[in-house]
Design a protein around this motif. Structure first.
Motif, PDB file in Angstrom:
ATOM      1  N   UNK A  44       6.187  15.536   2.282  1.00  0.00           N
ATOM      2  CA  UNK A  44       6.570  14.126   2.131  1.00  0.00           C
ATOM      3  C   UNK A  44       5.457  13.322   1.435  1.00  0.00           C
ATOM      4  N   UNK A  45       4.189  13.577   1.852  1.00  0.00           N
ATOM      5  CA  UNK A  45       3.087  12.826   1.236  1.00  0.00           C
ATOM      6  C   UNK A  45       2.988  13.143  -0.250  1.00  0.00           C
ATOM      7  N   UNK A  46       3.244  14.429  -0.591  1.00  0.00           N
ATOM      8  CA  UNK A  46       3.219  14.816  -2.011  1.00  0.00           C
ATOM      9  C   UNK A  46       4.263  14.035  -2.803  1.00  0.00           C
ATOM     10  N   UNK A  47       5.438  13.893  -2.195  1.00  0.00           N
ATOM     11  CA  UNK A  47       6.523  13.146  -2.855  1.00  0.00           C
ATOM     12  C   UNK A  47       6.082  11.713  -3.134  1.00  0.00           C
ATOM     13  N   UNK A  48       5.449  11.115  -2.113  1.00  0.00           N
ATOM     14  CA  UNK A  48       4.984   9.734  -2.267  1.00  0.00           C
ATOM     15  C   UNK A  48       3.923   9.629  -3.352  1.00  0.00           C
ATOM     16  N   UNK A  49       2.965  10.573  -3.300  1.00  0.00           N
ATOM     17  CA  UNK A  49       1.908  10.575  -4.308  1.00  0.00           C
ATOM     18  C   UNK A  49       2.479  10.740  -5.716  1.00  0.00           C
ATOM     19  N   UNK A  50       3.425  11.701  -5.827  1.00  0.00           N
ATOM     20  CA  UNK A  50       4.031  11.945  -7.142  1.00  0.00           C
ATOM     21  C   UNK A  50       4.722  10.699  -7.670  1.00  0.00           C
ATOM     22  N   UNK A  51       5.390  10.023  -6.755  1.00  0.00           N
ATOM     23  CA  UNK A  51       6.091   8.812  -7.138  1.00  0.00           C
ATOM     24  C   UNK A  51       5.102   7.753  -7.644  1.00  0.00           C
ATOM     25  N   UNK A  52       3.991   7.594  -6.907  1.00  0.00           N
ATOM     26  CA  UNK A  52       2.975   6.628  -7.334  1.00  0.00           C
ATOM     27  C   UNK A  52       2.365   7.020  -8.679  1.00  0.00           C
ATOM     28  N   UNK A  53       2.042   8.299  -8.823  1.00  0.00           N
ATOM     29  CA  UNK A  53       1.416   8.773 -10.062  1.00  0.00           C
ATOM     30  C   UNK A  53       2.352   8.554 -11.255  1.00  0.00           C
ATOM     31  N   UNK A  54       3.643   8.853 -11.039  1.00  0.00           N
ATOM     32  CA  UNK A  54       4.617   8.616 -12.110  1.00  0.00           C
ATOM     33  C   UNK A  54       4.645   7.142 -12.525  1.00  0.00           C
ATOM     34  N   UNK A  55       4.614   6.263 -11.515  1.00  0.00           N
ATOM     35  CA  UNK A  55       4.620   4.820 -11.820  1.00  0.00           C
ATOM     36  C   UNK A  55       3.356   4.410 -12.567  1.00  0.00           C
ATOM     37  N   UNK A  56       2.213   4.980 -12.158  1.00  0.00           N
ATOM     38  CA  UNK A  56       0.947   4.655 -12.840  1.00  0.00           C
ATOM     39  C   UNK A  56       1.007   5.082 -14.307  1.00  0.00           C
ATOM     40  N   UNK A  57       1.479   6.302 -14.536  1.00  0.00           N
ATOM     41  CA  UNK A  57       1.536   6.805 -15.914  1.00  0.00           C
ATOM     42  C   UNK A  57       2.413   5.870 -16.758  1.00  0.00           C
ATOM     43  N   UNK A  58       3.560   5.523 -16.183  1.00  0.00           N
ATOM     44  CA  UNK A  58       4.498   4.677 -16.924  1.00  0.00           C
ATOM     45  C   UNK A  58       3.839   3.345 -17.295  1.00  0.00           C
ATOM     46  N   UNK A  59       3.171   2.754 -16.312  1.00  0.00           N
ATOM     47  CA  UNK A  59       2.572   1.448 -16.549  1.00  0.00           C
ATOM     48  C   UNK A  59       1.384   1.551 -17.522  1.00  0.00           C
ATOM     49  N   UNK A  60       0.578   2.597 -17.397  1.00  0.00           N
ATOM     50  CA  UNK A  60      -0.558   2.759 -18.318  1.00  0.00           C
ATOM     51  C   UNK A  60      -0.071   2.968 -19.756  1.00  0.00           C
TER      52      UNK A  60
END
Ligand code: CBY
Length: 433
Positions: A207-223
């Motif tokens: 579950x934590x991996x899912x959350x992290x992946x979701x955050x990382x995806x959002x960061x990449x998109x925004x960057x």
């Protein structure tokens, strides 16, 4: 029965679609490789690729498959010497860069490189960066460009790090992505490469991996959005010196932006034009632009894949070297020079030879009055960097630095490369970033 026949076909179809979706790359075509000669020349013939600069050059030339084995060995030797004898004085990003360069590919004789030791050392330096952020108001020992290099190297070389911590640190609104309120394209691009690597090695089972992946995806998109918002009319991303790494970031994240948002060919054309104008005379500048022009990224670093050797399409020995300074003309020019510390300004006019750089002006002023114009300088990968003026020293813990300006505008080159002109109003200003 029918279905079982169709399944492999469907798989094949999907498989053939994936690489293109993942990576949209435009590159210089083989017929035009001569356009790259000035870059390769600068890197190979430079007598100035000292210390860690060699790591930048080695990484770039190995990704491009340009070196022959003899040249490669020389550079490897240089990087190893720096890493083994100066390990304790290297910054985290310098060590990360050395690891990426040494492990960019596998040499046929696989000379012993002690990756686990190097990676452990890097992990400690990365930890020290984070610790410093805790102590000094969120300011790392170095900067987020280097922290991104750290994560990239730890990720590619199986070092330990916390994905949750990475997802937290690289929040795109973090002040470390900005200098003087302006988004740093270089930093954002390096962070995208690091985050993409982390994303690729994380499976979303927990579950934590899912959350992290979701955050990382959002960061990449925004960057990526921020990088694209810095696109100039001529196609450059940020400025000419950030464009190479920004291109790499865009190559690995084509799923995150619409094709219409970036005309890669236009960017490529402008960069090629700038190569011929001599914009990449510093080995590090040449090293940072080359991989993207050959369709490569730092994510192509793979210590287990065999190195590719040249010169195949290049004939290095026959191309003229770029001279570091224009032909010297005997005439003298006058320039104005000021040191500005908050509201206090000390100015002078100095006479220097035509073709001089900013540093020559500072030296002339220092000779005239060492109290007012005395300074210290340090060699960095982009050339000389001003560390103090009038005894006042820049400090990363409080984000202070000596800013270079001409006619009130910040320069996009350092003191060793900006060529001064008659009547320039040069300034070193005590600033915060
Ligand atoms: N590399 C690093 O650690 C540097 C990272 C980087 C983002 C870098 C640009 C990008 C890159 N591709 O390498 C960077 N600069 C940083 C982080 C900084 C800050 C350094 C302090 C810190 N916290 O680490 C700081 C203070 C904000 C900074 N850069 C200052 C300056 C000015 C230096 C003046 C001086 N005192 O000598 C200057 C000249 C800007 C100014 N007008 O004052 C400057 N940087 C410039 C121009 C550049 C570009 C160099 C281009 C060139 N042709 O010389 C740059 C490529 C770079 C190096 N900075 Co800074 C950015 C750009 O224009 N695209 C990792 C390590 C392993 O090598």
């Amino acid at each position: 029965m029918r279905q079982s026949h169709q399944l492999p076909l469907l798989g094949l179809l999907l498989f053939s679609l994936i690489p293109r979706q993942l990576c949209e790359i435009c590159e210089v075509s083989k017929n035009d490789y001569t356009d790259l000669n000035p870059l390769i020349n600068t890197m190979i013939n430079s007598k100035y690729t000292k210390g860690i600069q060699a790591a930048n050059v080695l990484l770039s030339l190995r990704l491009g498959g340009i070196l022959n084995q003899c040249q490669e060995q020389q550079l490897i030797q240089q990087v190893k010497l720096t890493v083994y004898y100066k390990a304790s004085t290297l910054t985290s990003g310098q060590l990360a860069l050395a690891i990426l360069a040494l492990g960019a590919c596998k040499t046929p004789d696989e000379t012993s490189i002690r990756y686990p030791n190097l990676v452990k050392n890097l992990r400690n330096k990365f930890k020290a960066e984070i610790k410093n952020m805790g102590k000094h108001n969120g300011n790392p020992l170095t900067n987020y460009y280097q922290l991104s290099l750290d994560v990239l190297a730890l990720c590619l070389f199986r070092g330990k790090f916390s994905i949750t911590q990475v997802a937290k640190i690289f929040e795109p609104e973090n002040k470390n992505f900005y200098f003087k309120g302006q988004f740093s394209v270089d930093t954002g691009a390096m962070a995208v490469l690091a985050l993409t690597c982390v994303k690729n090695i994380t499976n979303g089972k927990k579950k934590t991996d899912m959350e992290n992946l979701n955050n990382i995806n959002n960061h990449i998109k925004s960057l990526i959005e921020k990088i694209l918002s810095q696109k100039k009319e001529n196609g450059l991303l940020g400025n000419i010196y950030s464009t190479g790494e920004a291109m790499q970031a865009l190559f690995v994240s084509s799923d995150y932006y619409n094709e219409s948002k970036w005309d890669c060919q236009q960017t490529l054309d402008t960069v090629i034009m700038e190569i011929h104008k001599g914009a990449f005379r510093i080995p590090t500048a040449a090293a940072q632009i080359l991989p993207a022009l050959m369709g490569k990224t730092y994510l192509n670093v793979n210590k287990d894949s065999p190195c590719v050797y040249g010169p195949g399409d290049f004939n290095i020995s026959t191309v003229e070297p770029i001279t570091a300074t224009p032909p010297l003309s005997p005439s003298q020019i006058q320039v104005n020079y000021s040191v500005v510390i908050i509201k206090e300004t000390h100015s002078t006019t100095v006479s220097v030879a035509n073709g001089s750089v900013f540093l020559d002006v500072m030296e002339a002023a220092q000779k005239e009055n060492a109290t007012l114009f005395g300074f210290t300088v340090e060699e960095r990968s982009w050339g000389p960097y001003i560390t103090s003026v009038q005894g006042l020293t820049a400090n990363n813990n409080n984000r202070t630095f000596w800013e270079l300006l001409n006619n009130g505008q910040p320069l996009d080159q350092g003191v060793g490369s900006y060529i001064v002109h008659e009547g320039d109003n040069l300034e070193v200003r005590w600033s915060t970033y």
